[in-house]
Design a protein around this motif. Structure first.
Motif, PDB file in Angstrom:
ATOM      1  N   GLN A 108       0.821  -1.210   0.000  1.00 53.93           N
ATOM      2  CA  GLN A 108       0.000   0.000   0.000  1.00 53.93           C
ATOM      3  C   GLN A 108       0.855   1.260   0.000  1.00 53.93           C
ATOM      4  N   ARG A 109       1.931   1.265   0.745  1.00 54.95           N
ATOM      5  CA  ARG A 109       2.800   2.446   0.792  1.00 54.95           C
ATOM      6  C   ARG A 109       3.493   2.679  -0.551  1.00 54.95           C
ATOM      7  N   LEU A 110       3.910   1.602  -1.204  1.00 56.31           N
ATOM      8  CA  LEU A 110       4.551   1.753  -2.513  1.00 56.31           C
ATOM      9  C   LEU A 110       3.573   2.323  -3.537  1.00 56.31           C
ATOM     10  N   LEU A 111       2.370   1.776  -3.572  1.00 58.09           N
ATOM     11  CA  LEU A 111       1.365   2.260  -4.524  1.00 58.09           C
ATOM     12  C   LEU A 111       1.047   3.734  -4.279  1.00 58.09           C
ATOM     13  N   LEU A 112       0.798   4.077  -3.023  1.00 61.01           N
ATOM     14  CA  LEU A 112       0.439   5.454  -2.706  1.00 61.01           C
ATOM     15  C   LEU A 112       1.620   6.396  -2.932  1.00 61.01           C
ATOM     16  N   GLY A 113       2.830   5.903  -2.704  1.00 64.38           N
ATOM     17  CA  GLY A 113       4.008   6.725  -2.935  1.00 64.38           C
ATOM     18  C   GLY A 113       4.170   7.138  -4.379  1.00 64.38           C
ATOM     19  N   HIS A 114       3.824   6.254  -5.303  1.00 66.80           N
ATOM     20  CA  HIS A 114       3.870   6.611  -6.717  1.00 66.80           C
ATOM     21  C   HIS A 114       2.700   7.510  -7.103  1.00 66.80           C
ATOM     22  N   ALA A 115       1.520   7.239  -6.556  1.00 59.95           N
ATOM     23  CA  ALA A 115       0.318   7.949  -6.999  1.00 59.95           C
ATOM     24  C   ALA A 115       0.177   9.336  -6.393  1.00 59.95           C
ATOM     25  N   CYS A 116       0.738   9.574  -5.201  1.00 61.03           N
ATOM     26  CA  CYS A 116       0.480  10.844  -4.518  1.00 61.03           C
ATOM     27  C   CYS A 116       1.143  12.020  -5.207  1.00 61.03           C
ATOM     28  N   THR A 117       2.059  11.784  -6.125  1.00 62.68           N
ATOM     29  CA  THR A 117       2.685  12.872  -6.878  1.00 62.68           C
ATOM     30  C   THR A 117       2.101  13.010  -8.280  1.00 62.68           C
ATOM     31  N   ALA A 118       0.985  12.344  -8.533  1.00 51.33           N
ATOM     32  CA  ALA A 118       0.371  12.363  -9.864  1.00 51.33           C
ATOM     33  C   ALA A 118      -0.740  13.409  -9.934  1.00 51.33           C
ATOM     34  N   ASP A 119      -0.889  13.981 -11.128  1.00 46.84           N
ATOM     35  CA  ASP A 119      -1.998  14.901 -11.393  1.00 46.84           C
ATOM     36  C   ASP A 119      -3.288  14.153 -11.684  1.00 46.84           C
ATOM     37  N   LEU A 120      -3.162  12.938 -12.229  1.00 40.21           N
ATOM     38  CA  LEU A 120      -4.303  12.107 -12.603  1.00 40.21           C
ATOM     39  C   LEU A 120      -4.050  10.694 -12.126  1.00 40.21           C
ATOM     40  N   VAL A 121      -5.034  10.095 -11.447  1.00 43.31           N
ATOM     41  CA  VAL A 121      -4.918   8.725 -10.942  1.00 43.31           C
ATOM     42  C   VAL A 121      -6.146   7.933 -11.380  1.00 43.31           C
ATOM     43  N   LEU A 122      -5.905   6.834 -12.081  1.00 44.43           N
ATOM     44  CA  LEU A 122      -6.975   5.936 -12.515  1.00 44.43           C
ATOM     45  C   LEU A 122      -6.736   4.566 -11.892  1.00 44.43           C
ATOM     46  N   ASP A 123      -7.689   4.104 -11.100  1.00 48.93           N
ATOM     47  CA  ASP A 123      -7.605   2.810 -10.435  1.00 48.93           C
ATOM     48  C   ASP A 123      -8.595   1.872 -11.119  1.00 48.93           C
TER      49      ASP A 123
END
Length: 370
Positions: free
Chosen positions: A151-166
């Motif tokens: 969970q930390r790895l996934l959020l670490g990559h996504a939290c700096t994104a302008d757009l997130v699609l799950d």
């Protein structure tokens, strides 16, 4: 393309799991797309296959204006959880936890550090907040389980994104989106490109799911610091790509092209792309969704197809006990769209069997089911 492999913690001797992130393009703006966080929801993984091929072609042609990170297998833990030939990818065998619940609350982690650092410039604040988010995840105590580490790895990559699609799916479902109501005006174009039939909106659905863990911190921080310029910097949504069996190549490739067309609208990709379709699906409150349950055990027969419009009192399914003969018909309690059905055809206690998206709130509190 650059591939980054992150080893997960707590691997047993002789085994190793890793999270792989594929990076395409470069630039200050970033889109993040992940698939199969619920590891048995494979339509997203099939769409990721199509996206990987197309992104590689677009990158080679110099058509990427920003960085796009793709995680085709967001849950290597759940991917191998097979019990008696049945894939069990929604819950972690070790802890029983849902893989898409209880992500770290980034706003809570960084709020104490922001009081004297925020400025009047939104761009400066955006960069500062993202830097603090990444640092806060690194400063947490070591992960106590593979799930925490993932969970930390996934959020670490996504939290700096302008757009997130799950990318997810339901058991049997139409294509739909989950999102924050504040983000819907910017996401309605994605729904149109995908041909979505429903969008369910909630600011807090009660489970700290991945898309909310990415988008909600910006709203919380803006509320906590009303005098600072804090933008809603992460446009995040969960896309339900139909049902679990919807992995056909043609369907997956069409959904991938729809996502790419939206990325082009968001200025991540150059070139000529299809115009946004005029049809707009209705957005309804997640609190307006009816979860229909059976009143007793028995064999289930559905009485309405997926995508059907129903009114209060319309029959959704019948349940028949094969020994006692007890027979019940479960009906809609709201006007709306029948958007999802359970794949099992035997009613069990506490197991929802049909979902209807209605316009009037009928539920409160925790809206997500486990």
């Amino acid at each position: 393309m650059i591939r980054i492999d992150h080893p997960l913690p707590w691997n047993s001797p002789g085994t190793q799991r890793q999270l792989s992130v594929l990076q395409f393009g470069q630039g200050p703006r970033k889109a993040y797309i992940q698939a199969a966080l619920h590891a048995d929801e494979l339509p997203g993984m099939r769409v990721a296959v199509a996206l990987r091929q197309r992104l590689a072609t677009l990158e080679a042609a110099g058509q990427l204006r920003g960085r796009i990170e793709l995680v085709p297998v967001a849950n290597p833990i759940g991917l191998v959880q097979v019990f008696q030939a049945t894939h069990q990818g929604r819950f972690d065998f070790a802890s029983g936890k849902n893989f898409n619940r209880d992500f770290p609350d980034l706003a809570a982690l960084i709020t104490p550090k922001l009081h004297s650092l925020l400025r009047d410039d939104a761009a400066d604040n955006l960069a500062l907040i993202r830097e603090l988010m990444v640092a806060a995840l690194h400063e947490l105590p070591p992960a106590a389980s593979p799930l925490e580490g993932l969970q930390r790895l996934l959020l670490g990559h996504a939290c700096t994104a302008d757009l997130v699609l799950d990318l997810h799916c339901d058991f049997e479902s139409v294509l739909l989106l989950y999102a924050l109501p504040q983000l819907w005006p910017r996401l309605s174009g994605l729904a149109a490109h995908l041909g979505a039939q429903a969008a369910l909106l909630a600011e807090d659905s009660g489970g700290q799911s991945f898309d909310e863990a990415c988008a909600t911190p910006w709203l919380k921080l803006a509320a906590a610091f009303p005098d600072a310029a804090i933008p809603a910097a992460c446009l995040a949504t969960t896309i339900e790509l139909g049902g679990m069996a919807d992995t056909e190549a043609q369907r997956a490739e069409a959904n991938a092209e729809a996502i790419l067309a939206f990325l082009a609208e968001q200025d991540f990709i150059e070139g000529s792309w299809p115009n946004r379709p005029e049809h707009q699906c209705p957005a309804t409150p997640f609190a307006g969704a009816q979860y229909a349950y059976a009143p007793h055990p028995g064999v289930v027969s559905y009485l309405r197809p997926l995508g059907a419009r129903v009114a209060v009192g319309d029959p959704l399914f019948e349940v028949i006990d094969p020994l006692s003969g007890q027979h019940s018909i479960v009906r809609a309690t709201t006007d709306g769209l029948l958007y999802a059905r359970e794949r099992l055809r035997f009613a069990q206690p506490g197991l929802w069997l049909a979902k209807v998206a209605g316009a009037m709130p009928i539920r409160s509190g925790r809206l997500l089911s486990d």
